[in-house]
Design a protein around this motif. Structure first.
Motif, PDB file in Angstrom:
ATOM      1  N   GLY A 195       0.817  -1.197   0.000  1.00 53.12           N
ATOM      2  CA  GLY A 195       0.000   0.000   0.000  1.00 53.12           C
ATOM      3  C   GLY A 195       0.855   1.253   0.000  1.00 53.12           C
ATOM      4  O   GLY A 195       2.082   1.201   0.110  1.00 53.12           O
ATOM      5  N   ASP A 196       0.209   2.395  -0.102  1.00 58.16           N
ATOM      6  CA  ASP A 196       0.942   3.667  -0.152  1.00 58.16           C
ATOM      7  C   ASP A 196       1.754   3.903   1.107  1.00 58.16           C
ATOM      8  O   ASP A 196       2.876   4.414   1.045  1.00 58.16           O
ATOM      9  CB  ASP A 196      -0.044   4.829  -0.370  1.00 58.16           C
ATOM     10  N   ASP A 197       1.197   3.548   2.274  1.00 59.26           N
ATOM     11  CA  ASP A 197       1.960   3.790   3.505  1.00 59.26           C
ATOM     12  C   ASP A 197       3.131   2.826   3.631  1.00 59.26           C
ATOM     13  O   ASP A 197       4.155   3.151   4.240  1.00 59.26           O
ATOM     14  CB  ASP A 197       1.059   3.756   4.735  1.00 59.26           C
ATOM     15  N   TRP A 198       3.013   1.619   3.050  1.00 58.02           N
ATOM     16  CA  TRP A 198       4.156   0.692   3.016  1.00 58.02           C
ATOM     17  C   TRP A 198       5.282   1.322   2.204  1.00 58.02           C
ATOM     18  O   TRP A 198       6.438   1.353   2.641  1.00 58.02           O
ATOM     19  CB  TRP A 198       3.720  -0.634   2.412  1.00 58.02           C
ATOM     20  N   TYR A 199       4.959   1.816   1.020  1.00 64.97           N
ATOM     21  CA  TYR A 199       5.962   2.495   0.196  1.00 64.97           C
ATOM     22  C   TYR A 199       6.563   3.683   0.940  1.00 64.97           C
ATOM     23  O   TYR A 199       7.778   3.932   0.887  1.00 64.97           O
ATOM     24  CB  TYR A 199       5.343   2.972  -1.113  1.00 64.97           C
ATOM     25  N   ALA A 200       5.716   4.443   1.618  1.00 64.85           N
ATOM     26  CA  ALA A 200       6.198   5.642   2.315  1.00 64.85           C
ATOM     27  C   ALA A 200       7.192   5.274   3.412  1.00 64.85           C
ATOM     28  O   ALA A 200       8.202   5.968   3.612  1.00 64.85           O
ATOM     29  CB  ALA A 200       5.015   6.413   2.898  1.00 64.85           C
ATOM     30  N   GLU A 204      11.333   6.306   3.577  1.00 67.48           N
ATOM     31  CA  GLU A 204      12.023   6.991   4.672  1.00 67.48           C
ATOM     32  C   GLU A 204      13.434   6.467   4.850  1.00 67.48           C
ATOM     33  O   GLU A 204      14.335   7.190   5.288  1.00 67.48           O
ATOM     34  CB  GLU A 204      11.238   6.811   5.974  1.00 67.48           C
ATOM     35  N   HIS A 205      13.633   5.208   4.500  1.00 70.81           N
ATOM     36  CA  HIS A 205      14.940   4.564   4.668  1.00 70.81           C
ATOM     37  C   HIS A 205      15.741   4.524   3.366  1.00 70.81           C
ATOM     38  O   HIS A 205      16.957   4.708   3.378  1.00 70.81           O
ATOM     39  CB  HIS A 205      14.730   3.138   5.189  1.00 70.81           C
ATOM     40  N   LYS A 206      15.045   4.308   2.247  1.00 71.83           N
ATOM     41  CA  LYS A 206      15.717   4.107   0.969  1.00 71.83           C
ATOM     42  C   LYS A 206      15.638   5.306   0.034  1.00 71.83           C
ATOM     43  O   LYS A 206      16.168   5.254  -1.077  1.00 71.83           O
ATOM     44  CB  LYS A 206      15.118   2.892   0.251  1.00 71.83           C
ATOM     45  N   GLY A 207      14.974   6.375   0.449  1.00 79.14           N
ATOM     46  CA  GLY A 207      14.836   7.530  -0.423  1.00 79.14           C
ATOM     47  C   GLY A 207      13.652   7.375  -1.372  1.00 79.14           C
ATOM     48  O   GLY A 207      12.993   6.334  -1.417  1.00 79.14           O
ATOM     49  N   THR A 208      13.380   8.438  -2.121  1.00 75.42           N
ATOM     50  CA  THR A 208      12.263   8.441  -3.049  1.00 75.42           C
ATOM     51  C   THR A 208      12.329   7.239  -3.988  1.00 75.42           C
ATOM     52  O   THR A 208      13.391   6.910  -4.515  1.00 75.42           O
ATOM     53  CB  THR A 208      12.265   9.737  -3.879  1.00 75.42           C
ATOM     54  N   LEU A 209      11.202   6.597  -4.175  1.00 79.52           N
ATOM     55  CA  LEU A 209      11.157   5.391  -4.990  1.00 79.52           C
ATOM     56  C   LEU A 209      10.836   5.751  -6.438  1.00 79.52           C
ATOM     57  O   LEU A 209       9.703   6.136  -6.746  1.00 79.52           O
ATOM     58  CB  LEU A 209      10.095   4.422  -4.462  1.00 79.52           C
ATOM     59  N   VAL A 236       3.698   0.144  11.771  1.00 76.99           N
ATOM     60  CA  VAL A 236       4.846   0.222  12.677  1.00 76.99           C
ATOM     61  C   VAL A 236       5.999  -0.685  12.243  1.00 76.99           C
ATOM     62  O   VAL A 236       7.109  -0.567  12.774  1.00 76.99           O
ATOM     63  CB  VAL A 236       4.438  -0.120  14.126  1.00 76.99           C
ATOM     64  N   ALA A 237       5.779  -1.601  11.285  1.00 74.27           N
ATOM     65  CA  ALA A 237       6.867  -2.456  10.798  1.00 74.27           C
ATOM     66  C   ALA A 237       6.506  -2.981   9.420  1.00 74.27           C
ATOM     67  O   ALA A 237       5.332  -3.241   9.127  1.00 74.27           O
ATOM     68  CB  ALA A 237       7.129  -3.620  11.754  1.00 74.27           C
ATOM     69  N   VAL A 238       7.540  -3.105   8.576  1.00 70.01           N
ATOM     70  CA  VAL A 238       7.346  -3.629   7.223  1.00 70.01           C
ATOM     71  C   VAL A 238       8.533  -4.507   6.852  1.00 70.01           C
ATOM     72  O   VAL A 238       9.598  -4.456   7.474  1.00 70.01           O
ATOM     73  CB  VAL A 238       7.212  -2.505   6.166  1.00 70.01           C
ATOM     74  N   ALA A 239       8.350  -5.310   5.823  1.00 69.33           N
ATOM     75  CA  ALA A 239       9.435  -6.076   5.206  1.00 69.33           C
ATOM     76  C   ALA A 239       8.909  -6.653   3.901  1.00 69.33           C
ATOM     77  O   ALA A 239       7.694  -6.669   3.647  1.00 69.33           O
ATOM     78  CB  ALA A 239       9.933  -7.197   6.121  1.00 69.33           C
ATOM     79  N   ARG A 240       9.818  -7.131   3.097  1.00 66.83           N
ATOM     80  CA  ARG A 240       9.458  -7.800   1.843  1.00 66.83           C
ATOM     81  C   ARG A 240      10.123  -9.166   1.824  1.00 66.83           C
ATOM     82  O   ARG A 240      11.273  -9.324   2.242  1.00 66.83           O
ATOM     83  CB  ARG A 240       9.925  -6.990   0.639  1.00 66.83           C
ATOM     84  N   GLY A 241       9.407 -10.151   1.346  1.00 71.97           N
ATOM     85  CA  GLY A 241       9.959 -11.483   1.163  1.00 71.97           C
ATOM     86  C   GLY A 241       9.791 -11.926  -0.272  1.00 71.97           C
ATOM     87  O   GLY A 241       8.821 -11.556  -0.942  1.00 71.97           O
ATOM     88  N   ALA A 242      10.743 -12.707  -0.773  1.00 70.78           N
ATOM     89  CA  ALA A 242      10.656 -13.255  -2.126  1.00 70.78           C
ATOM     90  C   ALA A 242      11.303 -14.632  -2.133  1.00 70.78           C
ATOM     91  O   ALA A 242      12.375 -14.821  -1.543  1.00 70.78           O
ATOM     92  CB  ALA A 242      11.342 -12.337  -3.135  1.00 70.78           C
ATOM     93  N   VAL A 243      10.672 -15.587  -2.788  1.00 68.59           N
ATOM     94  CA  VAL A 243      11.222 -16.929  -2.927  1.00 68.59           C
ATOM     95  C   VAL A 243      11.687 -17.097  -4.371  1.00 68.59           C
ATOM     96  O   VAL A 243      10.900 -16.935  -5.303  1.00 68.59           O
ATOM     97  CB  VAL A 243      10.182 -18.003  -2.565  1.00 68.59           C
TER      98      VAL A 243
END
Length: 319
Positions: A195-200, A204-209, A236-243
């Motif tokens: 979602g938009d807040d996930w991207y946001a 904050e950590h990786k700079g503008t996407l 309050v927390a996010v992550a991405r996983g990929a197999v």
């Protein structure tokens, strides 16, 4: 004394730490030589990074490697990681991969120097410089160690600099799942798209996407976006996983916790949620990439059972 050709190899360094009476006192350090300058050397040891001024070095030499993964295992994991972080602009140089993604993250904007570039090393580096110049980017090379030690030595001679050392760490998933869950924390929600807040939160950590970042994050067939919200619905927390890969590796990336919610176990909570998702898809092991200097993150992953599989340096061409 050590030379640039020893970077990426296991070495032992005897260091002068003082004098007792008229006799010098020594201490020994054993680890992987990750940097060697005119004034100091840097070792990655089991207890962390050790920097030794050359004036304090009594003796130093290369020693046989400890038990480490075979080159084929390093290449296989690096290729699985590339599949999990797919740069939209790609080309091949023999077995090397050339990648560009609007300068978003070093992983997606560097040549992956594994395998045979199908030409002499100097010519391969010339070709990398030419390709990135044509794409309007500074040339970068991702050099796994010690596999790419000859590449690193040649880049040193050509004046390329190095970004901080990155650890590629791995862990089995079953022990992560066997650890008790945290029933006192909000659930980990897993979504097919962010979602938009996930991207946001990631921005904050990786700079503008840029658009290339969105393609990287969503361009993997088997991926998931983890998120934890507080009782008020705030993220309050996010992550991405990929197999990816024939070995079905779970790649964990972009693990991030809101500053006010750190040190409450949310990181472990999210990783456990990703592990549950991945096991259902046939994964048995996970990997992640973390800068060696990020001691807080390295400590967190260590508690989860992660250990260093290999390391890499991202090298930058002179400006």
């Amino acid at each position: 004394m050590l030379r640039q050709q020893d970077v990426g190899h296991r070495v032992v360094v005897r260091r002068i730490v003082g004098v007792s009476g008229d006799r010098p006192l020594y201490t020994d350090a054993l680890g992987e030589l990750v940097d060697l300058t005119e004034t100091e050397l840097t070792l990655a040891t089991a207890k962390g990074t050790v920097r030794v001024p050359l004036r304090e070095v009594h003796r130093a030499k290369r020693v046989p490697p400890a038990s480490r993964p075979h080159a084929a295992a390093v290449i296989a994991l690096e290729l699985a990681a590339d599949q999990a972080w797919p740069a939209p602009v790609r080309a091949r140089l023999g077995s090397w991969l050339l990648r560009a993604a609007e300068n978003w993250t070093g992983r997606a904007n560097s040549a992956l120097a594994v395998g045979d570039p199908d030409r002499p090393l100097e010519a391969a580096i010339d070709a990398v410089e030419k390709w990135y110049a044509e794409h309007g980017q500074r040339p970068l090379i991702n050099a796994p160690m010690p596999l790419a030690s000859p590449v690193n030595a040649t880049l040193d001679e050509r004046g390329w600099s190095a970004r901080p050392l990155t650890l590629v760490q791995t862990a089995a998933l079953n022990p992560i799942l066997a650890a008790p869950g945290r029933g006192d924390l909000p659930p980990v929600d897993l979504a097919d798209s962010p979602g938009d807040d996930w991207y946001a939160m990631v921005a904050e950590h990786k700079g503008t996407l840029p658009s290339a970042a969105i393609r990287i994050l969503t361009g993997v067939p088997e991926k998931v976006f983890a998120q934890v919200r507080d009782p008020d619905g705030e993220l309050v927390a996010v992550a991405r996983g990929a197999v990816t890969g024939p070995d079905r590796w779970l790649g964990i990336s972009l693990l991030q916790t809101a500053p006010a919610m750190r040190r409450r176990g949310l990181g472990q909570h999210v990783v456990r949620g990703l592990a549950q998702w991945a096991v259902q898809r046939g994964a048995t092991r996970a990997y992640l990439q973390v800068e060696e200097r990020n001691t807080a993150a390295v400590a967190l992953y260590g508690r989860l059972g992660f250990s260093t599989h290999h390391t890499y340096l991202t090298r930058e061409a002179p400006l």
